[in-house]
Scaffold this active site. Structure first.
Site, mmCIF file in Angstrom:
data_model
loop_
_atom_site.group_PDB
_atom_site.id
_atom_site.type_symbol
_atom_site.label_atom_id
_atom_site.label_comp_id
_atom_site.label_asym_id
_atom_site.label_seq_id
_atom_site.Cartn_x
_atom_site.Cartn_y
_atom_site.Cartn_z
ATOM 1 N N ALA A 70 0.741 -1.107 -0.151
ATOM 2 C CA ALA A 70 0.071 -0.110 -0.485
ATOM 3 C C ALA A 70 1.039 1.205 0.371
ATOM 4 O O ALA A 70 2.265 1.370 0.573
ATOM 5 C CB ALA A 70 -0.652 -0.568 1.207
ATOM 6 N N GLY A 115 0.520 -5.680 0.756
ATOM 7 C CA GLY A 115 -0.061 -5.182 0.425
ATOM 8 C C GLY A 115 0.170 -6.048 -1.585
ATOM 9 O O GLY A 115 -0.027 -6.997 -1.460
ATOM 10 N N GLU A 118 0.617 -9.602 0.017
ATOM 11 C CA GLU A 118 -1.157 -10.143 0.135
ATOM 12 C C GLU A 118 -1.642 -10.151 -0.991
ATOM 13 O O GLU A 118 -2.770 -10.752 -1.676
ATOM 14 C CB GLU A 118 -2.287 -8.739 1.349
ATOM 15 C CG GLU A 118 -1.080 -9.228 2.471
ATOM 16 C CD GLU A 118 -1.761 -7.774 3.501
ATOM 17 O OE1 GLU A 118 -2.763 -8.357 4.039
ATOM 18 O OE2 GLU A 118 -2.029 -6.168 2.538
ATOM 19 N N GLU A 138 4.276 -4.860 7.874
ATOM 20 C CA GLU A 138 3.356 -3.927 8.325
ATOM 21 C C GLU A 138 3.058 -3.633 10.171
ATOM 22 O O GLU A 138 3.736 -2.234 10.721
ATOM 23 C CB GLU A 138 1.925 -4.244 7.977
ATOM 24 C CG GLU A 138 1.404 -4.226 7.320
ATOM 25 C CD GLU A 138 2.215 -5.644 5.755
ATOM 26 O OE1 GLU A 138 1.180 -5.195 5.091
ATOM 27 O OE2 GLU A 138 3.066 -6.270 6.462
#
Length: 266
Positions: A70, A115, A118, A138
């Site tokens: 992100a 991300g 992910e 994170e």
């Protein structure tokens, strides 16, 4: 669509050739997934799901990186209320990729962090470059993965390994990822897209409805108890007996033996 969005270079796009849809991340320099990229990812995933000329999907970030995750600059000023809405949209975008009812493979060069990891987890298979780095850092930002990382990783590698990766935020090499089942194949960097595409290509003439049912049976069954999973499998199995591909497959088997059927995808 925002006032300037239509004039911008797409951050995520779908390229289709020979039955394979390639979801290409294209936001230099690191493919950070900001709000616009997330929205485009969801739209492109839906296109890949709906298009009948797409029979399998490759998710690719280019030869130098997969995705850094992100956009931290975009997130830094958000309140808890802002993030509640943002995280929901982020998960919806990633779930759209996971829900593509076709075989999906992630082709990972460079790094797939946060991300990016992910997003790779939404695929059915992950092909990593020998020098790739993958992980969920994170925790080092004072947060946890928010796009499915804690859930999909635990289902893939087990809760103990997932906790260790999430708690420490440490990156994994491609070989380490392969050892624990986070990667399915590790190849030289210049072979990643080729190998991922070759894996996807084997399904382009396969029985599309049976492949869809197989993916649904495994994914839905993995999130429920065995008895419920067996009922899901039973219903999907029986439903395929109304398809043209089932008739073609069984008819060909009886007439010519295994592996000779020609499927229409219906």
């Amino acid at each position: 669509m925002g006032l300037n969005e239509s004039n911008q270079q797409p951050r995520v796009r779908l390229e289709v050739a020979d039955g394979i849809g390639t979801i290409l991340l294209d936001r230099p320099p690191v493919n950070a997934l900001d709000t616009l990229a997330q929205r485009q990812l969801e739209q492109v995933a839906q296109q890949a799901a709906d298009r009948t000329d797409v029979r399998a999907v490759v998710v690719y970030g280019g030869p130098r990186r997969f995705a850094a995750g992100a956009d931290i600059r975009e997130m830094a000023g958000m309140s808890a209320g802002d993030m509640t809405r943002w995280a929901r949209r982020l998960q919806e975008a990633f779930t759209a990729v996971a829900d593509i009812p076709k075989p999906v493979v992630a082709a990972v060069n460079g790094f797939a962090l946060g991300g990016g990891c992910e997003l790779a987890l939404t695929a059915d298979r992950r092909v990593l470059a020998e020098d790739a780095v993958i992980g969920l850092p994170e925790i080092q930002l004072g947060v946890i993965p928010g796009a499915g990382g804690t859930q999909r990783l635990a289902r893939l590698v087990g809760t103990a390994r997932a906790k260790e990766i999430v708690f420490t935020g440490r990156p994994l090499t491609a070989r380490q990822a392969l050892e624990i089942g986070l990667a399915d194949q590790v190849v030289p960097a210049d072979q990643v897209l080729k190998e991922a595409t070759a894996w996807a290509a084997q399904f382009t003439t396969g029985p599309a409805l049976a492949l869809k049912a197989a993916k649904q049976a495994v994914d839905l069954g993995a999130s429920t108890d065995l008895r419920s999973g067996l009922l899901i499998e039973q219903a999907l199995f029986a439903g395929l007996f109304g398809t043209a591909d089932r008739r073609a497959g069984m008819g060909s088997f009886v007439a010519r033996g295994p592996g000779q059927a020609e499927f229409s995808g219906n």
